[in-house]
Motif scaffolding. Structure first.
Motif, PDB file in Angstrom:
ATOM      1  N   ASN A  57     -16.875 -33.539 -25.641  1.00 53.08           N
ATOM      2  CA  ASN A  57     -16.669 -32.220 -26.257  1.00 53.08           C
ATOM      3  C   ASN A  57     -16.830 -32.218 -27.774  1.00 53.08           C
ATOM      4  O   ASN A  57     -16.072 -31.565 -28.491  1.00 53.08           O
ATOM      5  CB  ASN A  57     -15.280 -31.674 -25.904  1.00 53.08           C
ATOM      6  N   SER A  98     -18.713 -31.415 -31.480  1.00 56.69           N
ATOM      7  CA  SER A  98     -19.581 -30.412 -32.090  1.00 56.69           C
ATOM      8  C   SER A  98     -20.075 -30.939 -33.427  1.00 56.69           C
ATOM      9  O   SER A  98     -19.394 -31.719 -34.095  1.00 56.69           O
ATOM     10  CB  SER A  98     -18.826 -29.093 -32.298  1.00 56.69           C
ATOM     11  N   THR A 107     -22.425 -24.360 -36.498  1.00 57.75           N
ATOM     12  CA  THR A 107     -21.744 -25.333 -35.641  1.00 57.75           C
ATOM     13  C   THR A 107     -22.402 -25.333 -34.269  1.00 57.75           C
ATOM     14  O   THR A 107     -22.557 -24.266 -33.647  1.00 57.75           O
ATOM     15  CB  THR A 107     -20.251 -25.008 -35.511  1.00 57.75           C
ATOM     16  N   VAL A 108     -22.793 -26.517 -33.808  1.00 60.46           N
ATOM     17  CA  VAL A 108     -23.509 -26.644 -32.534  1.00 60.46           C
ATOM     18  C   VAL A 108     -22.728 -27.568 -31.620  1.00 60.46           C
ATOM     19  O   VAL A 108     -22.419 -28.709 -31.994  1.00 60.46           O
ATOM     20  CB  VAL A 108     -24.935 -27.201 -32.757  1.00 60.46           C
ATOM     21  N   LYS A 109     -22.396 -27.100 -30.441  1.00 61.40           N
ATOM     22  CA  LYS A 109     -21.707 -27.935 -29.463  1.00 61.40           C
ATOM     23  C   LYS A 109     -22.721 -28.834 -28.762  1.00 61.40           C
ATOM     24  O   LYS A 109     -23.804 -28.391 -28.385  1.00 61.40           O
ATOM     25  CB  LYS A 109     -20.981 -27.073 -28.426  1.00 61.40           C
ATOM     26  N   ILE A 110     -22.367 -30.106 -28.624  1.00 63.14           N
ATOM     27  CA  ILE A 110     -23.294 -31.073 -28.036  1.00 63.14           C
ATOM     28  C   ILE A 110     -23.290 -30.922 -26.524  1.00 63.14           C
ATOM     29  O   ILE A 110     -22.245 -30.951 -25.876  1.00 63.14           O
ATOM     30  CB  ILE A 110     -22.894 -32.503 -28.433  1.00 63.14           C
ATOM     31  N   PRO A 150     -12.276 -28.631 -37.724  1.00 61.52           N
ATOM     32  CA  PRO A 150     -13.398 -27.739 -37.489  1.00 61.52           C
ATOM     33  C   PRO A 150     -13.203 -26.428 -38.245  1.00 61.52           C
ATOM     34  O   PRO A 150     -12.153 -25.804 -38.181  1.00 61.52           O
ATOM     35  CB  PRO A 150     -13.371 -27.527 -35.970  1.00 61.52           C
TER      36      PRO A 150
END
Length: 641
Positions: A66, A68, A80-83, A130
């Protein structure tokens, strides 16, 4: 009891799982699909961060569960990019003028990022959680950058001291051909000014005017200039067109190319690394970056090369005697073991380094001291004049001095430029590991090995064709006309594969000129009328003088340039790109000769002339120019209104 303890240990080990990580890579673009160098990439909620390289590429290790990534860059919206499942993530950032309104806590209040002049030394892209703001790291202090119009919990702290120093530049003006038909200067292959200017802009500030040396910005880039023929060490080429910032003026490009010698054919090197380990080097972008940079150079060395290491702080000392280049582990261990502490006895360090170099002198080799420092000398011989006299004396021994500059806040550009110029060596500013790779690996031969020394140019203008002229940049490389034929007069050197570009802005005859000025007629003598022929198409003659590396007698060649300008669209991509760099340089200096220069025009020309940009440096310049445009006073005023 022992059985219970054993069961507990087994249970604990069974519940322990190592933290799994994933290696994520990708490329960051802007909304026009152009790569973005220098973008901060941070694993959200951690201190793990990296930057995109000159090609806009990044690599980073992240927790498997989880995670980012946050992508931030001046003038663009943070994203912001979630992997997900893919290990390759390409990102497109959107431009945002609102980034100019960011507020930074400095000293006793807040200030817009675009108004900062030197208070902030470095931006640490490591948010604690974050969405939180990054910390702004100042010398000896920590302050928090707050985004938006309100800054919460401001703390009253003294403003950090900025003691960076730059040698004043009096910009070259237009000269009339009638009174000064000759223009004489020494070549300059240094490129430190460009990477230093880049550091300022990437930190959200416009550089001081005197930090902008236009010739060093132009010569940072590689140009496709044909090399010399007939085993000559250098070749000279010219292009003539109209000046982009004034269509009534001509712009002459003089390009010089030194021959390229294969690495295995280069002479053996006797190197002395002279490393500043004083207290001022105790920052992440100083000694640790010095160590990483020099280890990259060590990996290029051959068994016939030798390296010694001298350090200086309160005093100077030898930490590694001359060691052959095949003993890389020994050399790298000595570099790794360096630690900071003490004041800065720079003069003593230079004297000791020259002594060690002389003891290991190679008659037919490359003998060079390589100084790595922020230039903050404060013990012993420390003034610019003291340093100049010391280097002028030592260079007669045949040992060159190259300077690698590091750091910010107390950076002494004025001292380091003087040392390199008088020491017949190169001067580079290294602000990150990518720049170290460019200087010490990609340009290894040019950085270390001299092909032609004391390279001078003298241009004679034809008064039938030229009314006035101006040399763009090279202010600290100007020579007297009689210096051209004086082989005892020191001038710049060129290394293997080096190229040099110089621009002259020319006012043709019969063009209305607002720049050359006039003086009243003389009272006690009358000027003699100069007779000249107007039938020739020659606009000027370039005389070019240089010495072979082992010779004390110079050779001369010459080239005539005819009054046949090309349309600017028909010039080479190198001509147009270099002209765009010169135009941005004039804007950064707020030059009185910028005329109709504009960031929009320079950026458009640079985009069209990007050409073969395999290393990504030209794309990086375009993004810097766009950031400088956002930071420029005119742009800020328009946004505020």
């Amino acid at each position: 009891m022992k059985q219970l303890l054993f069961i507990l240990i087994i249970a604990g080990l069974a519940g322990f799982k190592p933290v799994a990580t994933r290696h994520i890579s990708g490329t960051v673009y802007d909304d026009t699909k152009t790569v973005l160098p220098g973008v901060q990439v941070t694993v959200a909620g951690t201190n793990t961060a990296t930057q995109t390289n000159a090609k806009g590429q990044y690599n980073i290790d992240v927790p498997a569960d989880n995670a980012s990534l946050m992508f931030s860059f001046i003038g663009f919206e943070t994203q912001t990019v979630k992997i997900g499942k893919s290990n390759v993530i390409d990102v497109y950032l959107k431009s945002s003028s609102q980034a100019l309104s960011e507020v930074v806590v400095i000293g006793y209040g807040s200030q817009k990022k675009v108004d900062l002049t030197g208070s902030v030394s470095n931006i640490n892209p490591s948010p604690s959680s974050p969405g939180s703001a990054p910390n702004v790291k100042m010398r000896g202090l920590n302050s928090t950058a707050i985004y938006g119009s309100r800054a919460a919990d401001m703390r009253m702290m003294p403003a950090p001291e900025n003691t960076e120093s730059y040698k004043g530049i009096t910009e070259n003006g237009f000269k009339t051909v009638e009174s000064e038909p000759l223009s004489t200067f020494s070549v300059d292959v240094d490129a430190a000014s460009y990477s230093n200017v880049r550091r300022f802009i990437n930190n959200g500030q416009l550089p001081p005017a005197d930090a902008v040396r236009i010739e060093e910005m132009i010569n940072y880039f590689h140009y496709n200039i044909p090399g010399p023929a007939n085993n000559e060490p250098v070749a000279i080429h010219t292009e003539l067109s109209s000046a982009p910032w004034n269509g009534n003026h001509r712009l002459l490009r003089i390009g010089i190319k030194a021959k390229t010698v294969a690495t295995d054919k280069l002479p053996a090197s006797n190197l002395v690394f002279l490393i500043d380990v004083s207290g001022s080097m105790n920052e992440a972008n100083k000694l640790p970056l010095v160590q990483s940079s020099l280890k990259m150079l060590v990996n290029q060395l051959r068994p016939q090369d030798r390296v010694a290491i001298v350090v200086y702080a309160g005093a100077a000392g030898v930490v590694l005697p001359a060691t052959t280049g095949d003993k890389k582990t020994t050399i790298n261990n000595a570099i790794d073991n360096l630690q900071v502490g003490g004041s800065t006895a720079g003069g003593a360090g230079i004297k000791l380094a020259y002594k060690i170099a002389q003891e290991n002198f190679m008659k037919d080799g490359n003998n060079r001291v390589m100084l790595a420092t922020d230039g903050d000398f404060n013990v012993g011989a420390s003034s610019d004049d003291d340093m100049e006299k010391l280097i002028e004396k030592e260079r007669e021994s045949g040992i060159s001095l190259s300077v690698l500059g590091f750091g910010m806040g107390n950076y002494k550009d004025s001292k380091m430029e003087t040392l390199a110029d008088k020491g017949n060596g190169n001067y580079a500013y290294i602000d990150n590991i990518t720049e170290a790779r460019k200087t010490l690996i990609s340009e290894f031969g040019g950085t270390l090995f001299t092909i032609a020394k004391d390279v001078k140019l003298q241009v004679e203008f034809n008064p039938a064709k030229v009314q006035a002229y101006r040399l763009v940049g090279y202010e600290n490389r100007a020579l007297n006309k009689e210096d051209f034929n004086n082989d005892k007069k020191d001038a710049g050197d060129m290394g293997s594969g080096h190229n040099v570009t110089a621009f002259y802005e020319i006012v043709p005859v019969a063009v209305k000129d607002d720049y050359s000025g006039s003086v009243d007629p003389l009272k006690y003598q009358k000027p003699k009328k100069v007779q000249y022929s107007s039938t020739s198409d020659e606009m000027l003659t370039i005389k070019f003088r240089y010495k072979q590396p082992t010779s004390s007698v110079s050779k001369m060649s010459h080239v005539e340039v005819y009054d046949k300008p090309m349309a600017i669209a028909s010039t080479s991509t190198d001509f147009r790109f270099a002209a765009a760099v010169a135009e941005v340089g004039m804007l950064l200096r707020d030059s009185q000769f910028k005329q109709h220069s504009s960031y929009e025009q320079a950026i458009k020309m640079a985009r069209a002339a990007k050409g073969d940009d395999s290393e990504g440096y030209r794309a990086e310049f375009i993004k810097l120019a766009e950031s400088a445009k956002l930071l420029s006073p005119d742009k800020v005023l328009a946004l505020e209104e």
